[in-house]
Design a protein around this motif. Structure first.
Motif, short mmCIF file in Angstrom:
data_model
loop_
_atom_site.label_atom_id
_atom_site.label_comp_id
_atom_site.label_asym_id
_atom_site.label_seq_id
_atom_site.Cartn_x
_atom_site.Cartn_y
_atom_site.Cartn_z
N SER A 102 -1.09 -12.80 12.07
CA SER A 102 -0.70 -14.10 11.22
C SER A 102 -1.23 -14.10 9.91
N LYS A 103 -2.20 -13.53 9.66
CA LYS A 103 -3.02 -13.58 8.53
C LYS A 103 -2.52 -12.76 7.67
N ASP A 104 -2.05 -11.39 8.29
CA ASP A 104 -1.37 -10.55 7.28
C ASP A 104 0.03 -10.83 6.86
N VAL A 105 0.61 -11.89 7.77
CA VAL A 105 2.05 -12.29 7.38
C VAL A 105 1.84 -13.45 6.46
N LEU A 106 0.85 -14.25 6.65
CA LEU A 106 0.53 -15.27 5.52
C LEU A 106 0.20 -14.74 4.18
N ALA A 107 -0.69 -13.74 4.36
CA ALA A 107 -0.90 -13.13 3.03
C ALA A 107 0.29 -12.48 2.01
N ILE A 147 3.35 -13.43 2.25
CA ILE A 147 4.09 -14.82 1.98
C ILE A 147 3.28 -15.37 0.69
N ILE A 148 2.23 -15.39 0.85
CA ILE A 148 1.46 -15.94 -0.60
C ILE A 148 1.55 -15.02 -1.73
N ASP A 149 1.42 -13.72 -1.37
CA ASP A 149 1.83 -12.76 -2.58
C ASP A 149 3.12 -13.13 -3.19
N ARG A 150 4.17 -12.88 -2.35
CA ARG A 150 5.52 -13.16 -2.76
C ARG A 150 5.59 -14.49 -3.65
N ILE A 151 5.02 -15.63 -3.24
CA ILE A 151 5.31 -16.85 -3.84
C ILE A 151 4.32 -16.72 -5.22
N ALA A 152 3.34 -16.21 -5.41
CA ALA A 152 2.66 -15.77 -6.57
C ALA A 152 3.48 -14.99 -7.52
N ILE A 153 4.02 -13.78 -6.91
CA ILE A 153 4.99 -13.03 -7.85
C ILE A 153 6.05 -13.75 -8.14
N ALA A 154 6.88 -14.55 -7.46
CA ALA A 154 7.93 -15.41 -7.98
C ALA A 154 7.67 -16.50 -8.79
N ASP A 155 6.31 -16.92 -8.83
CA ASP A 155 6.12 -18.01 -9.80
C ASP A 155 5.81 -17.30 -11.21
N ASP A 156 5.43 -16.16 -11.27
CA ASP A 156 5.04 -15.26 -12.55
C ASP A 156 6.31 -15.12 -13.29
#
Length: 106
Positions: free
Chosen positions: A90-95, A97-106
């Motif tokens: 679950s930690k890996d999946v959440l990491a 997702i957070i990476d994708r959100i951070a890339i999408a915001d840039d």
């Protein structure tokens, strides 16, 4: 003062303590001597040193028996290991997702 320090004037305590100290040599002889494991202590009578028999019993293997894990603990350990594995996934999946959100915001 008696509660704050290792000191007492209680005559009953002193009498019991002195009786026990008289039996100290007998107790040491029982422990260090042949395997009888029965001590004769004044004012207590004959005392079977049960813990020694349980650990060092005549059949041996007492310490190994103490180290054996009960089946219920084994089951709980398995469940906890499964939970740890699931939490790591679950930690890996959440990491990700957070990476994708951070890339999408840039």
């Amino acid at each position: 003062m008696e509660k704050l320090a290792d000191y007492t004037c209680d005559p009953e305590y002193l009498a019991v303590w002195s009786k026990l100290m008289k039996s100290l040599d007998n107790f040491k002889q029982v422990i260090e001597g042949p395997v009888t494991w029965i001590a004769d202590i004044e004012s207590f009578g004959r005392i079977d040193l049960k813990i020694v028999n349980e650990v060092l019993g005549p059949l041996g293997g007492g310490i190994e028996r103490l180290m054996d894990e009960s089946p219920s603990v084994t089951i709980k350990r398995g469940r906890l290991n499964q939970s740890i594995g699931l939490l790591k996934e679950s930690k890996d999946v959440l990491a990700e997702i957070i990476d994708r959100i951070a890339i999408a915001d840039d």
